[in-house]
Motif scaffolding. Structure first.
Motif, PDB file in Angstrom:
ATOM      1  N   PHE A  40       0.826  -1.225   0.123  1.00  0.00           N
ATOM      2  CA  PHE A  40       0.040   0.185   0.173  1.00  0.00           C
ATOM      3  C   PHE A  40       0.734   1.251   0.116  1.00  0.00           C
ATOM      4  O   PHE A  40       0.272   2.328  -0.431  1.00  0.00           O
ATOM      5  CB  PHE A  40      -0.982   0.158   1.067  1.00  0.00           C
ATOM      6  N   ILE A  41       2.054   1.251   0.363  1.00  0.00           N
ATOM      7  CA  ILE A  41       2.801   2.440   0.629  1.00  0.00           C
ATOM      8  C   ILE A  41       3.696   2.429  -0.754  1.00  0.00           C
ATOM      9  O   ILE A  41       3.884   3.604  -1.206  1.00  0.00           O
ATOM     10  CB  ILE A  41       3.726   2.548   1.743  1.00  0.00           C
ATOM     11  N   LEU A  42       4.375   1.615  -1.417  1.00  0.00           N
ATOM     12  CA  LEU A  42       5.132   1.680  -2.492  1.00  0.00           C
ATOM     13  C   LEU A  42       4.591   1.118  -3.859  1.00  0.00           C
ATOM     14  O   LEU A  42       4.660   1.850  -4.706  1.00  0.00           O
ATOM     15  CB  LEU A  42       6.455   0.932  -1.988  1.00  0.00           C
ATOM     16  N   ILE A  43       4.029  -0.037  -3.853  1.00  0.00           N
ATOM     17  CA  ILE A  43       3.787  -0.696  -4.931  1.00  0.00           C
ATOM     18  C   ILE A  43       2.520  -0.006  -5.596  1.00  0.00           C
ATOM     19  O   ILE A  43       2.286   0.368  -6.833  1.00  0.00           O
ATOM     20  CB  ILE A  43       3.729  -2.310  -4.723  1.00  0.00           C
ATOM     21  N   ARG A  44       1.412   0.143  -4.873  1.00  0.00           N
ATOM     22  CA  ARG A  44       0.186   0.498  -5.459  1.00  0.00           C
ATOM     23  C   ARG A  44       0.275   1.949  -5.936  1.00  0.00           C
ATOM     24  O   ARG A  44      -0.045   2.108  -7.090  1.00  0.00           O
ATOM     25  CB  ARG A  44      -0.672   0.547  -4.395  1.00  0.00           C
ATOM     26  N   PRO A  45       0.971   2.872  -5.144  1.00  0.00           N
ATOM     27  CA  PRO A  45       0.975   4.275  -5.935  1.00  0.00           C
ATOM     28  C   PRO A  45       1.772   4.201  -7.206  1.00  0.00           C
ATOM     29  O   PRO A  45       1.559   4.735  -8.171  1.00  0.00           O
ATOM     30  CB  PRO A  45       1.611   5.068  -4.672  1.00  0.00           C
ATOM     31  N   GLN A  47       2.152   1.716  -9.219  1.00  0.00           N
ATOM     32  CA  GLN A  47       1.268   1.188 -10.226  1.00  0.00           C
ATOM     33  C   GLN A  47      -0.004   2.254 -10.942  1.00  0.00           C
ATOM     34  O   GLN A  47      -0.281   2.570 -11.979  1.00  0.00           O
ATOM     35  CB  GLN A  47       0.348   0.032  -9.783  1.00  0.00           C
ATOM     36  N   ARG A  48      -0.584   2.909  -9.858  1.00  0.00           N
ATOM     37  CA  ARG A  48      -1.361   3.961 -10.225  1.00  0.00           C
ATOM     38  C   ARG A  48      -0.846   5.217 -11.298  1.00  0.00           C
ATOM     39  O   ARG A  48      -1.201   5.766 -12.011  1.00  0.00           O
ATOM     40  CB  ARG A  48      -1.929   4.801  -8.933  1.00  0.00           C
ATOM     41  N   LYS A  49       0.532   5.539 -10.607  1.00  0.00           N
ATOM     42  CA  LYS A  49       1.030   6.547 -11.315  1.00  0.00           C
ATOM     43  C   LYS A  49       1.439   5.899 -12.889  1.00  0.00           C
ATOM     44  O   LYS A  49       1.287   6.900 -13.712  1.00  0.00           O
ATOM     45  CB  LYS A  49       2.712   7.062 -10.782  1.00  0.00           C
ATOM     46  N   ALA A  50       1.922   5.032 -13.032  1.00  0.00           N
ATOM     47  CA  ALA A  50       2.228   4.165 -14.403  1.00  0.00           C
ATOM     48  C   ALA A  50       0.769   4.293 -15.365  1.00  0.00           C
ATOM     49  O   ALA A  50       0.933   4.556 -16.587  1.00  0.00           O
ATOM     50  CB  ALA A  50       2.622   2.860 -14.270  1.00  0.00           C
ATOM     51  N   LYS A  51      -0.314   4.199 -14.692  1.00  0.00           N
ATOM     52  CA  LYS A  51      -1.622   4.088 -15.352  1.00  0.00           C
ATOM     53  C   LYS A  51      -1.726   5.241 -15.729  1.00  0.00           C
ATOM     54  O   LYS A  51      -2.224   5.698 -17.256  1.00  0.00           O
ATOM     55  CB  LYS A  51      -2.745   3.438 -14.446  1.00  0.00           C
ATOM     56  N   GLU A  52      -1.770   6.144 -14.952  1.00  0.00           N
ATOM     57  CA  GLU A  52      -2.010   7.596 -15.131  1.00  0.00           C
ATOM     58  C   GLU A  52      -1.224   8.186 -16.489  1.00  0.00           C
ATOM     59  O   GLU A  52      -1.512   8.979 -17.445  1.00  0.00           O
ATOM     60  CB  GLU A  52      -1.719   8.849 -13.834  1.00  0.00           C
ATOM     61  N   HIS A  53       0.299   8.020 -16.251  1.00  0.00           N
ATOM     62  CA  HIS A  53       1.167   8.185 -17.496  1.00  0.00           C
ATOM     63  C   HIS A  53       0.838   7.789 -18.669  1.00  0.00           C
ATOM     64  O   HIS A  53       0.837   8.235 -20.001  1.00  0.00           O
ATOM     65  CB  HIS A  53       2.698   7.752 -17.022  1.00  0.00           C
ATOM     66  N   GLU A  54       0.431   6.236 -18.682  1.00  0.00           N
ATOM     67  CA  GLU A  54      -0.130   5.678 -19.860  1.00  0.00           C
ATOM     68  C   GLU A  54      -1.321   6.376 -20.575  1.00  0.00           C
ATOM     69  O   GLU A  54      -1.427   6.519 -21.798  1.00  0.00           O
ATOM     70  CB  GLU A  54      -0.423   4.101 -19.497  1.00  0.00           C
ATOM     71  N   GLN A  55      -2.449   6.811 -19.751  1.00  0.00           N
ATOM     72  CA  GLN A  55      -3.293   7.556 -19.957  1.00  0.00           C
ATOM     73  C   GLN A  55      -3.036   8.787 -20.796  1.00  0.00           C
ATOM     74  O   GLN A  55      -3.608   9.159 -21.694  1.00  0.00           O
ATOM     75  CB  GLN A  55      -4.528   7.647 -18.878  1.00  0.00           C
ATOM     76  N   LEU A  56      -2.074   9.681 -20.222  1.00  0.00           N
ATOM     77  CA  LEU A  56      -1.523  10.602 -20.544  1.00  0.00           C
ATOM     78  C   LEU A  56      -1.011  10.643 -22.273  1.00  0.00           C
ATOM     79  O   LEU A  56      -1.293  11.226 -23.098  1.00  0.00           O
ATOM     80  CB  LEU A  56      -0.704  11.269 -19.699  1.00  0.00           C
TER      81      LEU A  56
END
Length: 111
Positions: A40-45, A47-56
């Motif tokens: 919850f502190i390292l991996i999930r954020p 992954q979320r950041k990678a998805k946002e960058h992919e959407q961008l």
């Protein structure tokens, strides 16, 4: 009694009972908790950041103002499958889409 006789008496005493041992799963619980915290502190954020960058990267359009990971500011001229051509000052640069780190301003007329 001499010190040696005292030792002999103590040696003949009832052996101390061993403390009850905890079940094996009790040792695994802290490890599992640490793994959950790391998720919850390292991996999930991340992954979320990678998805946002992919959407961008999917929403890149000509005339968007962008910043690359190298710090180059420019306006998108054209978008290809893996690359983007940007105009910065007097030059045209072709960079990988993954090098675009953020869109500073969207093209006019886009909702």
């Amino acid at each position: 009694m001499t010190p040696f006789g005292l030792n002999a008496l103590l040696a003949q005493g009832v052996p101390a009972s061993q403390p009850a041992q905890a079940p094996p799963w009790v040792n695994i619980v802290p490890l599992v908790l640490i793994m959950v915290v790391f998720y919850f502190i390292l991996i999930r954020p991340q992954q979320r950041k990678a998805k946002e960058h992919e959407q961008l990267l999917k929403t890149l359009r000509p005339k968007d103002k962008v910043v690359t990971s190298g710090g180059v500011l420019g306006i998108i001229v054209s978008v290809q499958e893996k690359t983007v051509t940007i105009r910065s000052a007097e030059t045209k640069l072709e960079v990988l889409k993954s090098a675009v780190s953020e869109i500073t301003e969207r093209a006019a007329g886009e909702a």
